[in-house]
Design a protein around this motif. Structure first.
Motif: not given
Length: 125
Positions: A12, A16, A19-20, A117, A119-123
């Motif tokens: 994770d 993460a 992903d960033s 898992d 991290p959630q990305h904001s729209a």
């Protein structure tokens, strides 16, 4: 410190970080059965050589911040397939073409998949 973190936690952290920096097509595999010295592989794809380098650099930075030392790194200069060995976790950051050509998912298809898992990305507004 890797003794304090589970293979899933290591995955994770690395995922993460990848992903960033725009990493894609994440697959984590539990390879502890066939490879007794490694618990997990994380496979990540970068869009080009520069992206592969940025992803691998960010993974190293975040793992270091978590107290996890890199044992070995290979392929950074070419930027086509970077291998980062953290002991319990080995991360493979591929350029798209190398990911398809080498097909590690096919080679390790009998290994259990580790859920990731991210991290959630904001729209965007």
């Amino acid at each position: 410190m890797t003794d304090a973190l589970t293979p899933r936690e290591l995955v994770d952290i690395a995922a993460a970080a990848a992903d960033s920096k725009g990493g894609e097509d994440f697959v984590a595999l539990d390879v502890s059965g066939p490879l007794p010295l490694v618990d997990a592989f994380l496979l990540v794809t970068g869009r080009n050589e520069r992206n592969v380098g940025a992803i691998s650099d960010e993974i190293e930075t975040r793992m270091h911040e978590a107290g996890i030392k890199r044992i070995r790194r290979e392929g950074r200069a070419e930027g086509r397939w970077v291998l980062l060995d953290f002991g319990d976790l080995v991360v493979h950051v591929f350029h798209e073409q190398e990911r398809i050509f080498y097909g590690l998912e096919r080679l390790w298809k009998d290994c259990p998949v580790i859920p990731i898992d991210l991290p959630q990305h904001s729209a965007p507004e």
